[in-house]
Enzyme design. Structure first.
Site, mmCIF file in Angstrom:
data_model
loop_
_atom_site.group_PDB
_atom_site.id
_atom_site.type_symbol
_atom_site.label_atom_id
_atom_site.label_comp_id
_atom_site.label_asym_id
_atom_site.label_seq_id
_atom_site.Cartn_x
_atom_site.Cartn_y
_atom_site.Cartn_z
ATOM 1 N N ASN A 145 11.193 1.785 -2.062
ATOM 2 C CA ASN A 145 10.640 0.422 -2.280
ATOM 3 C C ASN A 145 10.423 0.330 -3.734
ATOM 4 O OD1 ASN A 145 7.867 1.112 -3.025
ATOM 5 N ND2 ASN A 145 8.101 1.769 -0.979
ATOM 6 N N ASP A 173 7.045 3.350 5.678
ATOM 7 C CA ASP A 173 6.389 3.511 7.004
ATOM 8 C C ASP A 173 7.411 4.125 8.008
ATOM 9 O OD1 ASP A 173 3.994 2.136 6.587
ATOM 10 O OD2 ASP A 173 5.261 0.221 6.605
ATOM 11 N N LYS A 220 26.827 14.442 2.247
ATOM 12 C CA LYS A 220 26.920 13.177 2.122
ATOM 13 C C LYS A 220 27.592 12.449 3.284
ATOM 14 C CE LYS A 220 28.598 9.926 -1.289
ATOM 15 N NZ LYS A 220 29.803 9.466 -2.140
ATOM 16 N N PRO A 243 3.690 9.677 8.791
ATOM 17 C CA PRO A 243 2.060 9.734 9.028
ATOM 18 C C PRO A 243 1.500 8.606 8.457
ATOM 19 C CG PRO A 243 2.990 11.657 7.742
ATOM 20 C CD PRO A 243 4.234 10.706 8.065
ATOM 21 N N ASP A 244 0.552 8.087 8.879
ATOM 22 C CA ASP A 244 -0.283 7.068 7.974
ATOM 23 C C ASP A 244 -1.220 7.920 6.862
ATOM 24 O OD1 ASP A 244 -2.503 5.366 6.935
ATOM 25 O OD2 ASP A 244 -1.369 3.778 7.898
ATOM 26 N N ILE A 245 -1.148 7.899 5.781
ATOM 27 C CA ILE A 245 -1.869 9.027 4.822
ATOM 28 C C ILE A 245 -3.201 8.541 4.865
ATOM 29 C CG2 ILE A 245 -2.138 10.108 2.551
ATOM 30 C CD1 ILE A 245 0.964 9.661 2.393
ATOM 31 N N PHE A 286 -5.093 -0.182 -0.077
ATOM 32 C CA PHE A 286 -4.553 -1.542 -0.522
ATOM 33 C C PHE A 286 -3.630 -2.323 0.464
ATOM 34 C CE2 PHE A 286 -4.435 -2.306 -5.028
ATOM 35 C CZ PHE A 286 -5.117 -1.194 -5.620
ATOM 36 N N LYS A 337 -6.662 -4.652 8.406
ATOM 37 C CA LYS A 337 -6.323 -3.101 7.950
ATOM 38 C C LYS A 337 -7.558 -2.456 7.608
ATOM 39 C CE LYS A 337 -1.686 -3.911 6.226
ATOM 40 N NZ LYS A 337 -0.567 -4.272 5.041
ATOM 41 N N LYS A 396 -8.065 0.857 9.934
ATOM 42 C CA LYS A 396 -7.745 1.973 9.184
ATOM 43 C C LYS A 396 -9.262 2.781 9.046
ATOM 44 C CE LYS A 396 -3.395 1.275 7.399
ATOM 45 N NZ LYS A 396 -2.007 1.837 6.400
HETATM 46 O O1 PMT Z 1 3.136 0.298 -7.873
HETATM 47 P P1 PMT Z 1 3.083 -1.195 -8.640
HETATM 48 O O2 PMT Z 1 4.485 -1.512 -8.909
HETATM 49 O O3 PMT Z 1 2.294 -1.320 -9.878
HETATM 50 O O4 PMT Z 1 3.044 -2.049 -7.591
HETATM 51 C C1 PMT Z 1 1.496 -1.878 -6.825
HETATM 52 C C2 PMT Z 1 1.665 -2.176 -5.400
HETATM 53 C C3 PMT Z 1 2.147 -3.659 -5.230
HETATM 54 C C4 PMT Z 1 2.322 -1.062 -4.916
HETATM 55 C C5 PMT Z 1 0.082 -1.964 -5.065
HETATM 56 O O5 PMT Z 1 -0.627 -3.011 -5.673
HETATM 57 C C6 PMT Z 1 -0.142 -1.923 -3.523
HETATM 58 O O6 PMT Z 1 -0.281 -2.966 -2.968
HETATM 59 N N1 PMT Z 1 -0.307 -0.814 -2.865
HETATM 60 C C7 PMT Z 1 0.004 -0.861 -1.483
HETATM 61 C C8 PMT Z 1 1.326 -1.082 -0.637
HETATM 62 C C9 PMT Z 1 1.239 -0.520 0.567
HETATM 63 O O7 PMT Z 1 2.134 0.263 1.020
HETATM 64 O O8 PMT Z 1 0.619 -1.535 1.297
HETATM 65 P P2 PMT Z 1 0.576 -1.619 3.070
HETATM 66 O O9 PMT Z 1 0.064 -2.734 3.334
HETATM 67 O O10 PMT Z 1 1.893 -1.519 3.556
HETATM 68 O O11 PMT Z 1 -0.336 -0.119 3.329
HETATM 69 C C10 PMT Z 1 -1.694 -0.352 3.561
HETATM 70 C C11 PMT Z 1 -2.245 0.705 2.942
HETATM 71 O O12 PMT Z 1 -1.916 1.936 3.631
HETATM 72 C C12 PMT Z 1 -2.110 1.159 1.491
HETATM 73 O O13 PMT Z 1 -3.214 1.648 1.059
HETATM 74 C C13 PMT Z 1 -1.258 2.147 1.782
HETATM 75 O O14 PMT Z 1 -0.985 3.011 0.548
HETATM 76 C C14 PMT Z 1 -1.556 3.070 2.735
HETATM 77 N N2 PMT Z 1 -0.573 3.598 3.563
HETATM 78 C C15 PMT Z 1 0.605 2.881 4.263
HETATM 79 C C16 PMT Z 1 1.623 3.705 4.943
HETATM 80 C C17 PMT Z 1 1.533 5.174 5.166
HETATM 81 N N3 PMT Z 1 2.250 5.775 5.675
HETATM 82 N N4 PMT Z 1 0.491 5.761 4.487
HETATM 83 C C18 PMT Z 1 -0.412 5.081 3.919
HETATM 84 O O15 PMT Z 1 -1.458 5.829 3.102
#
Ligand code: PMT
Length: 400
Positions: free
Chosen positions: A210, A279, A289, A305-307, A323, A337, A341
């Site tokens: 991404n 995700d 390839k 896995p969701d860390i 976030f 969330k 979470k």
């Molecule tokens: O890196 P930059 O270009 O500065 O951009 C910053 C940002 C937009 C990436 C940042 O501000 C941000 O929003 N980060 C979270 C992105 C995200 O994956 O959001 P989410 O809503 O999909 O996930 C929710 C939370 O679960 C997040 O804290 C994420 O880190 C966590 N997560 C999600 C999926 C996963 N498999 N494991 C996780 O830990």
């Protein structure tokens, strides 16, 4: 009046008209209990005599790179080891350029290169020189390496022009120095931050990822460090210089990120998940390839896995901050969330415009915790990070 008691401050002076103000700065720092030694560049000696600083500091003033009388000719190493802070005021445009490139052709530059402790610079130059792209890039580079940039001030300059470039007044620099030595809110605490994207391999040359640049997470790491925390930054693949004095753990995929996080999670007081973790990942990684033979290609994906959730379900667990990156219903989705979470706090950002979120320098956040909320309006990620760390520290100290 003894806020700097027994602090060893090395005052570096470079060639500029503001050098005369450094005599007052030297006096103010000593009045607050600091031990001061002074290193001057040859250019600085054209503006003010070393004897002035010798009289004020009570110590020999260091100027020569090759001083036959020095301990094993090792003045630069001795001085670098001695200082708790290297404060360079004034810092000329020429000096900043050389410092940013790692030059070592005078004693002060050599000391700076040999120093493992914090360096603070107080830029002082003509406003046009300060605003020139070269100077701005040099300052940005130094800032990324953890050098503190104090100032400059704006106003009338010695050359008669008006604009930014005046050295901060000695009283202001002395206040910054006192603040620098004050213990931060997170002193003694361990903070882990995830940052950047993950890459989920499809075959040896392709991956799913991404647009995360890692900027938000790296600024958070810097702000947490400046608050006194011991910081571990778990980073996906990004093109950023890690902040100095931060433990960097690199990874590519979500599974690798989880492993890095779990390897030291028991030591952490606070966990902040700013990474954009994929995700899903391809069910299988092709050994070779994939050939372009069929008209369509279907890749089965499996959930990663969701860390954040994994960490939040540990017992005992650190204070958990997530976030939320949203394109619709920001607050509603973020609150879901926060609850699902089991987080202590969540920072929600819109990611569907070009001014904030992914891969830009600015952001805006809605920070939500059980029973409270605060808006952080659109501004550079460096400032947003400082404010978010401040909120996290206050919430963490309340529940600790
Ligand atoms: O890196 P930059 O270009 O500065 O951009 C910053 C940002 C937009 C990436 C940042 O501000 C941000 O929003 N980060 C979270 C992105 C995200 O994956 O959001 P989410 O809503 O999909 O996930 C929710 C939370 O679960 C997040 O804290 C994420 O880190 C966590 N997560 C999600 C999926 C996963 N498999 N494991 C996780 O830990």
């Amino acid at each position: 009046m003894s806020e700097l008691l027994n602090k060893n401050i090395l005052l570096g002076i470079t060639g500029g008209i503001a050098a005369y103000k450094s005599a007052e700065l030297c006096r103010l720092l000593i009045r607050q209990g600091a031990h001061i030694k002074v290193v001057m560049t040859p250019g600085a000696c054209e503006f003010i005599q070393p004897l002035t600083f010798q009289a004020l500091s009570g110590h020999q003033v260091y100027v020569d790179l090759f001083d036959a009388g020095a301990n094993n000719a090792m003045d630069h190493i001795e001085l670098a080891r001695w200082s708790d802070l290297l404060l360079i005021a004034p810092a000329s445009a020429d000096f900043l350029a050389k410092l940013s490139q790692g030059y070592a052709d005078n004693l002060l530059l050599t000391v700076a290169l040999a120093s493992q402790n914090t360096i603070a610079v107080a830029p002082a130059m003509n406003q046009q020189m300060y605003q020139d792209q070269a100077t701005q890039q040099n300052l940005q580079l130094l800032n990324q390496r953890g050098v503190l940039i104090w100032g400059p001030d704006e106003g009338e300059q010695a050359c008669g022009e008006i604009g930014p470039g005046r050295m901060l007044e000695p009283e202001v620099l002395s206040r910054h120095t006192v603040d620098f030595f004050k213990p931060g809110q997170l002193t003694g605490k361990h903070v882990m931050i995830t940052a950047g994207p993950t890459r989920e391999a499809i075959d040896p040359v392709r991956f799913i990822s991404n647009r995360s640049s890692g900027k938000m997470g790296y600024e958070l790491a810097r702000a947490a460090r400046d608050s006194g925390a011991t910081v571990t930054l778990v980073s996906g693949p990004v093109c950023l210089q890690p902040p100095s004095q931060v433990n960097l753990l690199k990874c590519q995929s979500a599974e690798e990120m989880l492993n890095q996080v779990m390897s030291v999670i028991t030591e952490q007081d606070i966990f902040i998940a700013s990474a954009a973790v994929a995700d899903y990942r391809p069910h299988q990684i092709a050994d070779q390839k994939i050939k372009k033979t069929d008209e369509t290609l279907t890749l089965p994906l499996v959930k990663n896995p969701d860390i954040l959730s994994t960490v939040a379900h540990l017992y005992p667990r650190p204070f958990c901050v997530g976030f939320a990156a949203e394109t619709t219903d920001l607050e509603l989705n973020a609150r879901n969330k926060l609850e699902n979470k089991k987080l202590d706090l969540i920072a929600a950002n819109w990611v569907n415009d070009e001014k904030s979120g992914f891969d830009v320098d600015d952001n805006a956040l809605s920070v939500i915790w059980p029973g409270g909320m605060q808006e952080l309006p659109h501004q550079p990620k460096s400032l947003i990070a400082e404010q978010l760390i401040d909120i996290i520290a206050k919430r963490f100290l309340l529940v600790e």
